[in-house]
Structure formats: structure tokens, C-alpha cells
Write a protein that holds these residues in place. Structure first.
Motif, PDB file in Angstrom:
ATOM      1  N   UNK A 126       7.997  -0.710  20.714  1.00  0.00           N
ATOM      2  CA  UNK A 126       9.218  -0.483  19.828  1.00  0.00           C
ATOM      3  C   UNK A 126       9.511   1.138  20.055  1.00  0.00           C
ATOM      4  N   UNK A 127      10.311   1.401  21.035  1.00  0.00           N
ATOM      5  CA  UNK A 127      10.863   2.770  21.257  1.00  0.00           C
ATOM      6  C   UNK A 127      11.528   3.365  20.349  1.00  0.00           C
ATOM      7  N   UNK A 128      12.498   2.505  19.534  1.00  0.00           N
ATOM      8  CA  UNK A 128      13.288   2.800  18.545  1.00  0.00           C
ATOM      9  C   UNK A 128      12.656   3.134  17.104  1.00  0.00           C
ATOM     10  N   UNK A 129      11.405   2.481  16.930  1.00  0.00           N
ATOM     11  CA  UNK A 129      10.848   2.758  15.639  1.00  0.00           C
ATOM     12  C   UNK A 129       9.545   3.735  15.705  1.00  0.00           C
ATOM     13  N   UNK A 130       9.284   4.395  14.433  1.00  0.00           N
ATOM     14  CA  UNK A 130       8.072   5.318  14.188  1.00  0.00           C
ATOM     15  C   UNK A 130       7.375   4.687  13.167  1.00  0.00           C
ATOM     16  N   UNK A 131       5.923   5.041  13.157  1.00  0.00           N
ATOM     17  CA  UNK A 131       4.948   4.698  12.143  1.00  0.00           C
ATOM     18  C   UNK A 131       5.529   5.348  10.884  1.00  0.00           C
ATOM     19  N   UNK A 132       5.664   4.413   9.927  1.00  0.00           N
ATOM     20  CA  UNK A 132       5.996   5.076   8.528  1.00  0.00           C
ATOM     21  C   UNK A 132       4.820   4.735   7.502  1.00  0.00           C
ATOM     22  N   UNK A 133       4.469   6.045   6.825  1.00  0.00           N
ATOM     23  CA  UNK A 133       3.342   5.731   5.909  1.00  0.00           C
ATOM     24  C   UNK A 133       3.778   5.017   4.698  1.00  0.00           C
ATOM     25  N   UNK A 134       3.222   4.011   4.476  1.00  0.00           N
ATOM     26  CA  UNK A 134       3.622   2.939   3.299  1.00  0.00           C
ATOM     27  C   UNK A 134       3.327   3.608   1.854  1.00  0.00           C
ATOM     28  N   UNK A 135       4.239   3.423   0.974  1.00  0.00           N
ATOM     29  CA  UNK A 135       3.772   3.876  -0.138  1.00  0.00           C
ATOM     30  C   UNK A 135       2.706   3.168  -0.598  1.00  0.00           C
ATOM     31  N   UNK A 136       1.837   3.613  -1.986  1.00  0.00           N
ATOM     32  CA  UNK A 136       1.022   2.805  -2.621  1.00  0.00           C
ATOM     33  C   UNK A 136       1.484   1.669  -3.266  1.00  0.00           C
ATOM     34  N   UNK A 137       2.902   1.798  -3.666  1.00  0.00           N
ATOM     35  CA  UNK A 137       3.452   0.842  -4.324  1.00  0.00           C
ATOM     36  C   UNK A 137       3.732  -0.600  -3.470  1.00  0.00           C
ATOM     37  N   UNK A 138       3.743  -0.359  -2.187  1.00  0.00           N
ATOM     38  CA  UNK A 138       4.279  -1.537  -1.387  1.00  0.00           C
ATOM     39  C   UNK A 138       3.454  -3.038  -1.622  1.00  0.00           C
ATOM     40  N   UNK A 139       3.983  -3.666  -1.214  1.00  0.00           N
ATOM     41  CA  UNK A 139       3.674  -5.199  -1.759  1.00  0.00           C
ATOM     42  C   UNK A 139       2.489  -5.569  -0.929  1.00  0.00           C
ATOM     43  N   UNK A 140       1.845  -4.821   0.079  1.00  0.00           N
ATOM     44  CA  UNK A 140       0.926  -5.335   0.988  1.00  0.00           C
ATOM     45  C   UNK A 140      -0.455  -4.764   0.144  1.00  0.00           C
ATOM     46  N   UNK A 141      -0.304  -3.820  -0.740  1.00  0.00           N
ATOM     47  CA  UNK A 141      -1.538  -3.374  -1.772  1.00  0.00           C
ATOM     48  C   UNK A 141      -1.254  -4.094  -2.844  1.00  0.00           C
ATOM     49  N   UNK A 142      -0.430  -5.004  -3.033  1.00  0.00           N
ATOM     50  CA  UNK A 142      -0.318  -5.962  -4.384  1.00  0.00           C
ATOM     51  C   UNK A 142      -0.185  -7.564  -4.222  1.00  0.00           C
TER      52      UNK A 142
END
Length: 217
Positions: A126-142
């Protein structure tokens, strides 16, 4: 494709048995010399934990699939780990891109030393994307389990806080990258790393969250 059907039906409440018997989690095999095979007991233990706590019916005998293989599309959840170099050919990068855009999910777990290589490899995907740090409130943590402070810290590594990054395509998180955490080591058999029961439980709970999130998108 098979996994698109599974994504729609995995947690469907009207299904008495939402997971087809024998479905497998998959380990991604890549080139470059990195030890993609680093944690052989991790996925079997995660599969059993999900079966016990999410009501899934995974076959603990996980699949191994190469980045450029069409078999990639048979597995909705891919796990990638290692300590060293990662190299994708142009064909492999395109295959992985198509898989992820079509609905697949990739979890990358830095087993220490993988970070500078996997970032380059995924930039090819994905040359057009950057890794973004997810906020702690993201659904993956809930999901089934709540992680209000983000990823659990399983192994010391460079003694930095664990961080969860994502690649987001058109609003959908299709790749989650756990760094300074080592979830996969926490999924392994107790006698492999001698982690505390508390650390192993936290690792497995977060792994179950990843699986549940991947199938609920």
C-alpha cells in the motif's frame, strides 16, 4: 470468494453454528530470510482460546500460506510474525493487496527486530497508506475483552510502551500491527517463554479481540 461468505456469517446471531467445522487461522510465509515460523504453538493456542471464549469452531491445526498464493483468499485471518527481514515480490505485494482490499485481515506481530523490514514490505503493498497509531478507544480494543489502555505489554523488548498501528483503506482497518508487545509469544505454550499466567491471559484475550474484530467488520 470463500472468506467473504465467512466474514458475513461468522458471528451471525441467526446461525446455530456460525463457524464451519475445520476452519483454520493462517500463518503468512514470506521471503527475505526472516523467521516467519517463529511461534509454532501460538496459533493453535489462540484457536482453542477463541473456541472456548468466542464460540468459534477453529481447527487448531493452523494453515501456512505463502504471500503470493491464491490460497490466501481461503483464510479470512492472517497472522504474520518474525524477527528479521521481510521481502515481497511485486506479484506477492499485489496478491496481498487484493486479498486485503477484498475483505481479508492481516495481523502483523513484531517478534523483535522485524519493524524496519515489515514497514518497507507493507509500503510496497500500500504505497499510498501509512501506518497510523490507533487510539485506545478504537473498537479493536473493545470487543469481547476491554483494553482501555491499548495493547498489553507481554515482553520487554526495548522496554518501550506497546503500540498498535493500523493500515486503513477507505475507512476500514485491514491490517493491525502490534509493536513492542509480542502477543504471539504470549499465545505460545507456557513452557516456551515462561510468561506469567496473567500475561498469557492478556495476550490471548487481545488475540481473541483481533479475531472477533476481523470477522465483524
Amino acid at each position: 470468494m470463500l472468506f467473504l461468505f465467512l466474514l458475513l456469517n461468522f458471528f451471525a446471531p441467526t446461525q446455530p453454528e456460525p463457524v464451519p467445522a475445520g476452519m483454520k487461522l493462517a500463518l503468512l510465509k514470506y521471503n527475505g530470510g526472516g523467521d516467519w515460523y517463529a511461534n509454532p504453538t501460538a496459533l493453535p493456542n489462540l484457536a482453542r482460546y477463541c473456541n472456548q471464549n468466542l464460540g468459534t469452531a477453529f481447527d487448531p491445526d493452523y494453515a501456512t500460506v505463502e504471500v503470493g498464493s491464491p490460497e490466501l483468499f481461503n483464510f479470512p485471518f492472517l497472522h504474520m510474525t518474525g524477527h528479521g527481514n521481510v521481502v515481497f515480490s511485486d506479484m506477492e505485494a499485489q496478491n496481498l493487496r487484493q486479498y486485503l482490499i477484498a475483505g481479508g485481515f492481516l495481523h502483523i506481530d513484531d517478534n523483535y527486530g522485524m519493524d524496519p523490514f515489515v514497514r518497507v514490505a507493507m509500503k510496497k503493498v500500500f504505497p499510498e497508506l501509512e501506518f497510523t497509531e490507533l487510539p485506545f478507544g478504537h473498537e479493536i480494543y473493545r470487543q469481547k475483552f476491554n483494553f482501555p489502555g491499548g495493547l498489553p505489554k507481554i515482553h520487554k523488548h526495548d522496554d518501550k510502551p506497546p503500540r498498535g498501528y493500523g493500515l486503513i483503506w477507505q475507512g476500514r482497518l485491514l491490517c493491525f500491527y502490534s509493536f513492542e508487545c509480542d502477543l504471539g509469544d504470549g499465545w505460545e505454550d507456557q513452557d516456551v517463554h515462561n510468561d506469567t499466567p496473567e500475561a498469557r491471559t492478556q495476550a490471548l484475550r487481545m488475540g481473541a479481540n483481533l479475531v472477533q474484530y476481523a470477522f465483524q467488520q
